[in-house]
Scaffold this active site. Structure first.
Site, PDB file in Angstrom:
ATOM      1  N   HIS A   1     -44.605 -43.442  12.668  1.00  0.00           N
ATOM      2  CA  HIS A   1     -43.363 -43.644  13.416  1.00  0.00           C
ATOM      3  C   HIS A   1     -42.194 -43.746  12.428  1.00  0.00           C
ATOM      4  O   HIS A   1     -42.231 -44.533  11.488  1.00  0.00           O
ATOM      5  CB  HIS A   1     -43.439 -44.884  14.306  1.00  0.00           C
ATOM      6  N   ALA A   2     -41.154 -42.954  12.666  1.00  0.00           N
ATOM      7  CA  ALA A   2     -40.058 -42.835  11.697  1.00  0.00           C
ATOM      8  C   ALA A   2     -39.320 -44.158  11.502  1.00  0.00           C
ATOM      9  O   ALA A   2     -39.119 -44.914  12.456  1.00  0.00           O
ATOM     10  CB  ALA A   2     -39.079 -41.771  12.174  1.00  0.00           C
TER      11      ALA A   2
ATOM     12  N   HIS B   1     -30.951 -39.402  12.758  1.00  0.00           N
ATOM     13  CA  HIS B   1     -31.054 -40.784  13.239  1.00  0.00           C
ATOM     14  C   HIS B   1     -31.380 -41.727  12.070  1.00  0.00           C
ATOM     15  O   HIS B   1     -30.706 -42.747  11.871  1.00  0.00           O
ATOM     16  CB  HIS B   1     -32.140 -40.864  14.322  1.00  0.00           C
ATOM     17  N   GLU B   2     -32.395 -41.387  11.317  1.00  0.00           N
ATOM     18  CA  GLU B   2     -32.827 -42.264  10.219  1.00  0.00           C
ATOM     19  C   GLU B   2     -31.760 -42.355   9.133  1.00  0.00           C
ATOM     20  O   GLU B   2     -31.490 -43.423   8.590  1.00  0.00           O
ATOM     21  CB  GLU B   2     -34.156 -41.783   9.629  1.00  0.00           C
TER      22      GLU B   2
ATOM     23  N   HIS C   1     -29.167 -44.863   9.769  1.00  0.00           N
ATOM     24  CA  HIS C   1     -29.520 -46.228   9.351  1.00  0.00           C
ATOM     25  C   HIS C   1     -29.208 -46.419   7.872  1.00  0.00           C
ATOM     26  O   HIS C   1     -28.620 -47.414   7.460  1.00  0.00           O
ATOM     27  CB  HIS C   1     -31.017 -46.484   9.563  1.00  0.00           C
TER      28      HIS C   1
ATOM     29  N   GLU D   1     -28.745 -48.171  15.860  1.00  0.00           N
ATOM     30  CA  GLU D   1     -29.494 -47.033  16.397  1.00  0.00           C
ATOM     31  C   GLU D   1     -28.589 -45.867  16.800  1.00  0.00           C
ATOM     32  O   GLU D   1     -29.065 -44.769  17.052  1.00  0.00           O
ATOM     33  CB  GLU D   1     -30.339 -47.481  17.602  1.00  0.00           C
TER      34      GLU D   1
ATOM     35  N   HIS E   1     -43.317 -49.522  19.690  1.00  0.00           N
ATOM     36  CA  HIS E   1     -42.519 -50.737  19.548  1.00  0.00           C
ATOM     37  C   HIS E   1     -43.152 -51.964  20.204  1.00  0.00           C
ATOM     38  O   HIS E   1     -42.742 -53.081  19.918  1.00  0.00           O
ATOM     39  CB  HIS E   1     -41.122 -50.513  20.128  1.00  0.00           C
TER      40      HIS E   1
ATOM     41  N   TYR F   1     -32.072 -49.249  21.846  1.00  0.00           N
ATOM     42  CA  TYR F   1     -32.025 -47.794  22.019  1.00  0.00           C
ATOM     43  C   TYR F   1     -31.290 -47.410  23.301  1.00  0.00           C
ATOM     44  O   TYR F   1     -30.670 -46.364  23.385  1.00  0.00           O
ATOM     45  CB  TYR F   1     -33.432 -47.192  22.024  1.00  0.00           C
TER      46      TYR F   1
HETATM   47  O1  X8Z Z   1     -37.968 -45.656  17.220  1.00  0.00           O
HETATM   48  C1  X8Z Z   1     -37.050 -44.862  17.140  1.00  0.00           C
HETATM   49  C2  X8Z Z   1     -36.576 -44.387  15.767  1.00  0.00           C
HETATM   50  C3  X8Z Z   1     -36.763 -45.410  14.721  1.00  0.00           C
HETATM   51  S1  X8Z Z   1     -35.648 -46.739  14.869  1.00  0.00           S
HETATM   52  C4  X8Z Z   1     -37.361 -43.159  15.374  1.00  0.00           C
HETATM   53  N1  X8Z Z   1     -36.486 -44.351  18.254  1.00  0.00           N
HETATM   54  C5  X8Z Z   1     -36.932 -44.739  19.587  1.00  0.00           C
HETATM   55  C6  X8Z Z   1     -38.316 -44.210  19.887  1.00  0.00           C
HETATM   56  O2  X8Z Z   1     -38.818 -43.373  19.129  1.00  0.00           O
HETATM   57  O3  X8Z Z   1     -38.910 -44.615  20.878  1.00  0.00           O
HETATM   58  C7  X8Z Z   1     -35.371 -43.424  18.294  1.00  0.00           C
HETATM   59  C8  X8Z Z   1     -35.191 -43.093  19.743  1.00  0.00           C
HETATM   60  C9  X8Z Z   1     -35.932 -44.126  20.523  1.00  0.00           C
HETATM   61 ZN    ZN Z   2     -33.691 -46.174  14.566  1.00  0.00          ZN
END
Ligand code: X8Z
Ligand code: ZN
Length: 633
Positions: free
Chosen positions: A374-375, A404-405, A408, A432, A532, A542
């Protein structure tokens, strides 16, 4: 990979949210220290001294914690889990002790800055442990185990049946006979497959996998709630909702207000997409009066639907630019994708990323070890040691995620001059939204400027471009809202463990209008299939970011004097936007978020009208198309 104090690694940790702490002083005592004798010396001066002492301790503690968490996230094994859990426990104990100590000053008149710092000592602990002996250790073991169980998870399929699909994700040189599909591969399969039976199989197996994490999750909730109560919050949900410069109740009302603003967009999109899916799959698979099957939307969690843009056509508008294909054809590899993202930021006047970013980031998935795919974006030393950690595949989705990254990372660098307790987003939704706001500027015009396409498609193709965006941006809105609505109910006890799955599906159906491909087990834990949740990372951020990124984007377009349709605006190369954006970013969390918002947009409220304006042409079209349909579920 889980730290209960979150700040350093965005999107990476759950349990600690503000800060990561171990100390200059090395190993922390196993038992919490009693708070120093309160009252006598509690005055404004000693409060300021106390804040300074905490910050000095955190500076070293965060760096050590970040390096431990980084190694764990990029090489999951018994030992790195052990180290990460130990460090998280130490850090949590330290943070909780500081937070309790700060309570000495509850009734002392303090400057707004010092008061804010003391507040952050509590608010930064995403999953607090109570002070009783052993609690922090147990909590840290639970969160570390949950995080690693998610990232090392896999399902088994019959390699013969899935041969073609496996070949597509692993490439010709990949192992086609291994039917063990890793977590990140399940995501890729859900994106690519179109066979309802195979989609249902992968979806069901991954959701079933999550049930194994339920026991640890239930226990984690109990302990963290105990910790939150000790800190003076009703429960962990109330603690999470307290980080927005308003009361927890006001914040809940605020999120509902924003949802009310944008819900009509979702309703139109849902209606249209269901009709398109019905055309492809027929009444049996997609009945027109029911919620949509969650596994048909191109994403494991049905959170973003961009992957099925091939199914969702828009009138006569030609298919949108196929960035997946173009990136491959133009010979982009993951590193070049990241460099392209960086180039956008430098075009606004931000300094290039340091060499160490390129040396130390994990841009692609290492071959022979377990990692968190997960990024996430990391700031390891509060200065220049910035990194991203991704398992990048060449394509449009990861191209967006890279922006997105990097958002940050550039935010982290912009606020590094702030005191450590203010080194954070104005609120977590801001963090975010930064990179996403930049990515909204990836217009056809911009793609032409950087040589990815030769000609800008005519305006007649705008609707399909807008649809492609809506499938990601609008589809996400209710999902962005419910992940925490669900956890708020779990933390408050409104959803008890026997009802984890019912509670999840009732919100999924109510807000997203989706349903599982088949009945789900009552004792399952389908929400645990989302990173998450076992990762302990709050999610409302988000939802806020989906609103804020359009608000930022519209402000930037106003600043460059853009008068055309909003969705065609790109502020690539605008130093003026960069300067103003930086002015907001360098504030970090030093002031209430409305001040930061005002610095860039002139407004003090989060507001859905920019996202509504952006999608106006598409909404007009959808309303017309849906006119004869029975929408809703
Ligand atoms: O978790 C993330 C990022 C890292 S903060 C990749 N996002 C959420 C997800 O993947 O569920 C970005 C969009 C929503
Ligand atoms: Zn993020």
């Amino acid at each position: 990979m889980i730290s209960n104090i979150s700040r350093r690694a965005l999107g990476a940790f759950g349990a600690v949210s503000l800060i990561a702490l171990t100390a200059a002083c090395g190993v922390q005592p196993a038992e919490p220290q009693p708070a120093p004798d309160p009252a006598p010396e509690a005055n404004a001066e000693s409060a300021a001294e106390f804040a300074e002492k905490v910050e000095a301790t955190y500076r070293d503690a965060f760096e050590e914690a970040s390096r431990i968490q980084w190694v764990n996230a990029t090489y999951i094994n018994f030992d790195t889990d052990w180290l990460a859990a130990k460090n998280t426990a130490e850090l949590t104990k330290m943070a909780v002790d500081f937070a309790n100590d700060a309570a000495r000053f509850d009734n002392v008149a303090l400057s707004p800055d010092v008061r804010r710092k003391l507040d952050f000592m509590k608010l930064g602990i995403t999953l607090p442990a109570p002070t009783r002996a052993g609690a922090a250790d147990e909590l840290a073991q639970l969160t570390t185990r949950l995080g690693s169980a998610y990232s090392t998870g896999a399902i088994n399929v019959d390699p013969a049946t899935f041969r073609t699909q496996i070949a597509e994700i692993r490439g010709p040189s990949g192992d086609l006979e291994d039917g063990a599909i890793r977590q990140n591969e399940t995501e890729l399969l859900m994106r690519q497959m179109r066979d309802p039976a195979k989609l249902a199989e992968v979806w069901t197996k991954w959701n079933d996998y999550a049930a194994a994490m339920k026991g640890d999750y239930v226990r984690m909730v109990e302990i963290a709630n105990e910790g939150a109560k000790e800190l003076g919050y009703a429960d962990v949900g109330a603690l999470w909702r307290s980080g927005y410069d308003m009361s927890p109740d006001e914040f809940e009302t605020e999120t509902d207000r924003l949802w009310g603003q944008v819900k009509p967009l979702y309703d139109q999109l849902h209606c249209y997409v269901r009709a398109e899916l019905n055309e492809k799959y027929g009444d049996e698979v997609v009945p027109l009066d029911k919620p949509i099957r969650a596994d048909l939307l191109g994403n494991m969690w049905a959170q973003e639907w961009g992957a099925i843009s091939d199914i969702v056509s828009v009138g006569d508008s030609a298919a949108p630019i196929d960035l997946d294909k173009i990136l491959v054809e133009k010979g982009y590899d993951p590193v070049k994708m990241v460099a392209t993202g960086e180039n956008f930021f430098t075009s606004l006047g931000f300094d290039p990323l340091p060499d160490t970013f390129w040396e130390r980031s994990q841009i692609t998935k290492p071959r022979d070890r377990e990692v968190v795919c997960h990024a996430s974006a990391w700031d390891l030393d509060s200065a220049d040691d910035l990194r991203i950690k991704m398992c990048t595949t060449v394509g449009a989705e990861d191209f967006t995620t890279i922006h997105h990254e990097l958002g940050h990372n550039f935010y982290q660098r912009a606020y590094k001059g702030q005191p450590i307790l203010f080194q954070n987003g104005a609120n977590d939704g801001f963090h975010e939204a930064i990179g996403d706001m930049i990515a909204l500027s990836i217009t056809p015009e911009y793609l032409k400027q950087i040589g990815l396409i030769d000609t800008v498609p005519p305006a007649s193709e705008d609707l399909s471009l807008l649809m492609r965006q809506a499938l990601d941006k609008i589809a996400f809105l209710p999902f962005g809202l419910i992940v925490d609505k669900y956890r708020w109910k779990i933390f408050s006890g409104e959803i008890t463990p026997e009802h984890y799955n019912d509670g999840w599906w009732s919100l999924r159906t109510q807000y997203q209008g989706i349903r599982p491909p088949a009945d789900r087990p009552k004792d399952g834990f389908d929400a645990g299939s989302k990173y998450h949740v076992p990762g302990g990372v709050p999610y409302t951020r988000y939802f806020l970011a989906r609103i804020l990124q359009f608000q930022f984007y519209k402000a930037a377009c106003d600043q460059i004097g853009w008068t055309g349709p909003l969705h065609r605006c790109s502020f690539y190369g605008s130093k003026e936007v960069g300067d103003k954006f930086n002015a907001m970013m360098e504030m970090g969390a030093s002031k209430p978020w409305p001040d930061a918002l005002e610095a860039f947009t002139g407004a003090r409220q989060m507001d859905g009208s920019a996202i509504i304006a952006y999608f106006k042409p598409l909404m007009d079209y959808l309303e017309e198309e849906n006119a004869g349909r029975q929408c809703g579920w």
